[in-house]
Write an enzyme that holds these catalytic residues in place. Sequence first.
Site, PDB file in Angstrom:
ATOM      1  N   LEU A 128      -7.105  -5.956  -8.703  1.00 26.18           N
ATOM      2  CA  LEU A 128      -7.612  -4.912  -8.394  1.00 26.18           C
ATOM      3  C   LEU A 128      -6.980  -3.368  -9.939  1.00 26.18           C
ATOM      4  O   LEU A 128      -7.809  -2.886 -10.187  1.00 26.18           O
ATOM      5  CB  LEU A 128      -7.132  -3.995  -7.360  1.00 26.18           C
ATOM      6  CG  LEU A 128      -7.999  -2.888  -7.081  1.00 26.18           C
ATOM      7  CD1 LEU A 128      -9.487  -2.875  -6.473  1.00 26.18           C
ATOM      8  CD2 LEU A 128      -7.148  -1.941  -5.691  1.00 26.18           C
ATOM      9  N   GLY A 134      -4.708   3.016 -11.608  1.00 31.39           N
ATOM     10  CA  GLY A 134      -3.905   2.758 -10.342  1.00 31.39           C
ATOM     11  C   GLY A 134      -4.045   3.284  -9.371  1.00 31.39           C
ATOM     12  O   GLY A 134      -4.638   2.164  -8.443  1.00 31.39           O
ATOM     13  N   PHE A 159      -0.142  -5.869 -14.068  1.00 33.47           N
ATOM     14  CA  PHE A 159       0.470  -6.353 -12.773  1.00 33.47           C
ATOM     15  C   PHE A 159      -0.129  -6.838 -11.816  1.00 33.47           C
ATOM     16  O   PHE A 159       0.273  -6.594 -10.480  1.00 33.47           O
ATOM     17  CB  PHE A 159       0.634  -4.662 -12.423  1.00 33.47           C
ATOM     18  CG  PHE A 159       1.365  -2.928 -12.761  1.00 33.47           C
ATOM     19  CD1 PHE A 159       2.184  -3.302 -13.093  1.00 33.47           C
ATOM     20  CD2 PHE A 159       0.730  -1.801 -12.764  1.00 33.47           C
ATOM     21  CE1 PHE A 159       3.376  -3.145 -13.431  1.00 33.47           C
ATOM     22  CE2 PHE A 159       1.705  -1.840 -13.510  1.00 33.47           C
ATOM     23  CZ  PHE A 159       2.852  -1.246 -14.211  1.00 33.47           C
ATOM     24  N   ARG A 246      -0.885  -4.099   4.040  1.00 35.88           N
ATOM     25  CA  ARG A 246       0.617  -3.093   4.097  1.00 35.88           C
ATOM     26  C   ARG A 246       1.793  -3.856   5.323  1.00 35.88           C
ATOM     27  O   ARG A 246       2.339  -3.936   5.118  1.00 35.88           O
ATOM     28  CB  ARG A 246      -0.546  -2.052   4.262  1.00 35.88           C
ATOM     29  CG  ARG A 246      -0.855  -1.546   2.988  1.00 35.88           C
ATOM     30  CD  ARG A 246      -1.625   0.234   2.693  1.00 35.88           C
ATOM     31  NE  ARG A 246      -1.343   0.115   2.000  1.00 35.88           N
ATOM     32  CZ  ARG A 246      -2.901   1.013   1.044  1.00 35.88           C
ATOM     33  NH1 ARG A 246      -3.471   1.149   2.378  1.00 35.88           N
ATOM     34  NH2 ARG A 246      -3.355   0.854   0.428  1.00 35.88           N
ATOM     35  N   GLN A 282      35.178   5.754  11.096  1.00 38.96           N
ATOM     36  CA  GLN A 282      34.077   6.215  12.050  1.00 38.96           C
ATOM     37  C   GLN A 282      32.595   6.320  10.229  1.00 38.96           C
ATOM     38  O   GLN A 282      31.968   5.954  10.593  1.00 38.96           O
ATOM     39  CB  GLN A 282      34.787   6.915  12.172  1.00 38.96           C
ATOM     40  CG  GLN A 282      33.825   7.270  13.142  1.00 38.96           C
ATOM     41  CD  GLN A 282      33.656   8.073  15.019  1.00 38.96           C
ATOM     42  OE1 GLN A 282      34.643   9.568  14.525  1.00 38.96           O
ATOM     43  NE2 GLN A 282      33.691   8.308  15.783  1.00 38.96           N
ATOM     44  N   GLU A 375       0.949  -2.307  -3.526  1.00 45.23           N
ATOM     45  CA  GLU A 375       0.075  -2.058  -2.515  1.00 45.23           C
ATOM     46  C   GLU A 375      -0.983  -0.396  -2.184  1.00 45.23           C
ATOM     47  O   GLU A 375      -0.712   0.185  -1.026  1.00 45.23           O
ATOM     48  CB  GLU A 375       0.232  -2.779  -1.015  1.00 45.23           C
ATOM     49  CG  GLU A 375       0.834  -3.958  -1.214  1.00 45.23           C
ATOM     50  CD  GLU A 375      -0.345  -4.739  -1.379  1.00 45.23           C
ATOM     51  OE1 GLU A 375      -0.982  -5.701  -2.053  1.00 45.23           O
ATOM     52  OE2 GLU A 375      -1.277  -4.591  -0.135  1.00 45.23           O
TER      53      GLU A 375
HETATM   54  C1  LIG Z   1       5.845  -5.603  -9.301  1.00 45.43           C
HETATM   55  C2  LIG Z   1       4.164  -5.003  -8.867  1.00 45.43           C
HETATM   56  C3  LIG Z   1       3.307  -6.209  -9.118  1.00 45.43           C
HETATM   57  C4  LIG Z   1       1.965  -5.661  -8.520  1.00 45.43           C
HETATM   58  N1  LIG Z   1       1.297  -6.329  -8.193  1.00 45.43           N
HETATM   59  C5  LIG Z   1       0.160  -5.989  -7.798  1.00 45.43           C
HETATM   60  C6  LIG Z   1      -0.932  -7.038  -7.648  1.00 45.43           C
HETATM   61  O1  LIG Z   1      -0.943  -8.197  -7.050  1.00 45.43           O
HETATM   62  N2  LIG Z   1      -2.484  -6.624  -7.677  1.00 45.43           N
HETATM   63  C7  LIG Z   1      -2.848  -5.412  -8.207  1.00 45.43           C
HETATM   64  O2  LIG Z   1      -3.677  -5.360  -8.398  1.00 45.43           O
HETATM   65  N3  LIG Z   1      -1.652  -4.734  -8.246  1.00 45.43           N
HETATM   66  C8  LIG Z   1      -0.445  -4.789  -8.465  1.00 45.43           C
HETATM   67  N4  LIG Z   1       0.618  -3.729  -8.790  1.00 45.43           N
HETATM   68  C9  LIG Z   1      -0.394  -2.577  -9.018  1.00 45.43           C
HETATM   69  C10 LIG Z   1      -0.150  -1.618  -8.274  1.00 45.43           C
HETATM   70  O3  LIG Z   1      -0.193  -1.628  -6.737  1.00 45.43           O
HETATM   71  C11 LIG Z   1       0.483  -0.236  -8.968  1.00 45.43           C
HETATM   72  O4  LIG Z   1       1.530   0.281  -9.876  1.00 45.43           O
HETATM   73  C12 LIG Z   1       0.327   1.010  -7.700  1.00 45.43           C
HETATM   74  O5  LIG Z   1      -0.947   1.115  -7.808  1.00 45.43           O
HETATM   75  C13 LIG Z   1       0.183   2.283  -8.874  1.00 45.43           C
HETATM   76  O6  LIG Z   1      -0.424   2.221  -9.514  1.00 45.43           O
HETATM   77  P1  LIG Z   1       0.259   3.273 -11.403  1.00 45.43           P
HETATM   78  O7  LIG Z   1       1.245   1.832 -11.488  1.00 45.43           O
HETATM   79  O8  LIG Z   1      -0.773   3.109 -12.686  1.00 45.43           O
HETATM   80  O9  LIG Z   1       0.743   4.663 -11.054  1.00 45.43           O
HETATM   81  P2  LIG Z   1       0.217   6.053 -11.165  1.00 45.43           P
HETATM   82  O10 LIG Z   1      -1.514   5.812 -10.409  1.00 45.43           O
HETATM   83  O11 LIG Z   1      -0.319   6.117 -12.610  1.00 45.43           O
HETATM   84  O12 LIG Z   1       1.456   6.605 -10.268  1.00 45.43           O
HETATM   85  C14 LIG Z   1       2.141   7.359 -10.802  1.00 45.43           C
HETATM   86  C15 LIG Z   1       3.071   8.186  -9.938  1.00 45.43           C
HETATM   87  O13 LIG Z   1       1.672   9.705  -9.727  1.00 45.43           O
HETATM   88  C16 LIG Z   1       1.737   9.234  -7.981  1.00 45.43           C
HETATM   89  N5  LIG Z   1      -0.047   9.671  -7.298  1.00 45.43           N
HETATM   90  C17 LIG Z   1      -0.500   9.183  -7.901  1.00 45.43           C
HETATM   91  N6  LIG Z   1      -1.731   9.869  -7.490  1.00 45.43           N
HETATM   92  C18 LIG Z   1      -0.758  10.743  -6.828  1.00 45.43           C
HETATM   93  C19 LIG Z   1      -2.062  11.326  -5.776  1.00 45.43           C
HETATM   94  N7  LIG Z   1      -2.592  11.708  -5.173  1.00 45.43           N
HETATM   95  N8  LIG Z   1      -1.164  12.500  -5.161  1.00 45.43           N
HETATM   96  C20 LIG Z   1       0.309  12.124  -4.882  1.00 45.43           C
HETATM   97  N9  LIG Z   1       0.939  11.751  -6.110  1.00 45.43           N
HETATM   98  C21 LIG Z   1       0.349  10.670  -6.150  1.00 45.43           C
HETATM   99  C22 LIG Z   1       1.855   7.901  -7.380  1.00 45.43           C
HETATM  100  O14 LIG Z   1       3.093   7.723  -6.486  1.00 45.43           O
HETATM  101  C23 LIG Z   1       3.109   7.263  -8.508  1.00 45.43           C
HETATM  102  O15 LIG Z   1       4.515   8.067  -8.422  1.00 45.43           O
HETATM  103  C24 LIG Z   1       1.861  -3.905  -9.285  1.00 45.43           C
HETATM  104  C25 LIG Z   1       2.481  -3.261  -8.772  1.00 45.43           C
HETATM  105  C26 LIG Z   1       3.857  -3.529  -9.535  1.00 45.43           C
HETATM  106  C27 LIG Z   1       5.200  -2.869 -10.059  1.00 45.43           C
END
Ligand SMILES: Cc1cc2nc3c(=O)[nH]c(=O)nc-3n(C[C@H](O)[C@H](O)[C@H](O)COP(=O)(O)OP(=O)(O)OC[C@H]3O[C@@H](n4cnc5c(N)ncnc54)[C@H](O)[C@@H]3O)c2cc1C
Length: 399
Positions: A128, A134, A159, A246, A282, A375
């Site tokens: 996705l 992200g 990812f 989840r 403790q 996720e």
């Molecule tokens: C090891 C690993 C495996 C993964 N596997 C998969 C997979 O199999 N398939 C797949 O599709 N994806 C996968 N992912 C991707 C993962 O789901 C995304 O990394 C995740 O959804 C966050 O997206 P981003 O990294 O772009 O961070 P960003 O969206 O850029 O977020 C950065 C920060 O901003 C915060 N943030 C963003 N929006 C908001 C909001 N509205 N309110 C408050 N805070 C916010 C986030 O919580 C985070 O702390 C994987 C990631 C990793 C690291």
Amino acid sequence: MDILSLEMKEERNRLLRESVRQIAVSKVAKRAADIDAAGVFPWDMAELFFQQGFLSIMLPEEMGGMDGDITAFCIISEEIAHACGSSSLMILAHAVGLMPLMMAGTDEQKEHFFGRVAKDHALAAFALTEAEAGSDAASLKTTAELQKDYYVLNGRKVFVTNGGAADLYAIFATTKPGSRTEGISVFMVEKDTTGFSIGKREEKLGMRGSDTTDLILENAVVPKESLVGAEGKGWELAMMTLNLSRPAIGAQAVGIAQGALDFAMDYAAKRVQFGQKLADFQGVQFMLADMATVVEAARALVYKAAALLDQRVYERDKMSAIGVDKLSAMSKSYASDIAMKVTIDAVQILGGYGYLRDYPVERMMRDAKVTQIFEGSNQVQRVIIARNLLRKYWDKSLT
Ligand SMILES: Cc1cc2nc3c(=O)[nH]c(=O)nc-3n(C[C@H](O)[C@H](O)[C@H](O)COP(=O)(O)OP(=O)(O)OC[C@H]3O[C@@H](n4cnc5c(N)ncnc54)[C@H](O)[C@@H]3O)c2cc1C
């Protein structure tokens, strides 16, 4: 469900937990440190899990599966994660990659793709996320264009867990660029598809044996029959998939946390300082008590969410109505937050030795971190929980 069948289900799950634990202890645990150190995908574990049926747990029995439910899926995630985070992540990503098909696939699609899993031991992945999409996954830019009897896919996924190891990929793409959720569809893409290739493999802090790669789609030719569900219904399927998976991420986090707690307890019961065992202080007892309490609370939340999902309601609105969105998000965010805390505390209990590669707790701490991120990050989980809590007030204020 009547009492008898509830009892039968509990007994079946108890037996499942026993048998998975036995495999985890006897076969997986001893590979965990090497898998982490080498940072390569553990094919031996994949084969073991196929043999044991862990990679076909939720497939229908007539297609080579066990017709297991989300509770069974969580039990496997938890017990394998107790031994090795990377190995449990392989199982999770595979199941997540098959979920859109499980919910919305036609009989022919299920026969073909589930058959590939059961007969060829084909692994699956879920794609996705994109570089610019992200947390805001609905802004994805990978396109799918219908031409005669096939779709042409263009874009790049990032990812992707099991990225290089998988044979089957659930890939999300839009047929209406710019229209966010409305245009998104999901396709089951096979590895040998023309125009499809594996991109960069990531070097990670934890889950180092898990295979995380980019996927490249350059005029990838995907048969029309690979569209899962109706065109434009991919977003709903993505959200329902995340709801289903989840709690299993929560279970993975519980498993990692329990593994760290068990190790720290054993260590504290043996290590002597000031002429007594650490476990006799403790201050250390209180740490262990707090760690055990939150692990148990997280486990309860995970299996409560799983039980709700075991009703197998696969319609978006109905899922929300019975509270699945909220509980799934709570179970994932709470379990992963406590896994981070418990693994950090386990390192603390081992003192300087906890910081060394010679002991498993630093690996568990590194593995735990990503459960707060993938996720849907734990901030996004809180957005979901709050939205579900507050919806009734917002709805009222609109009238
Ligand atoms: C090891 C690993 C495996 C993964 N596997 C998969 C997979 O199999 N398939 C797949 O599709 N994806 C996968 N992912 C991707 C993962 O789901 C995304 O990394 C995740 O959804 C966050 O997206 P981003 O990294 O772009 O961070 P960003 O969206 O850029 O977020 C950065 C920060 O901003 C915060 N943030 C963003 N929006 C908001 C909001 N509205 N309110 C408050 N805070 C916010 C986030 O919580 C985070 O702390 C994987 C990631 C990793 C690291």
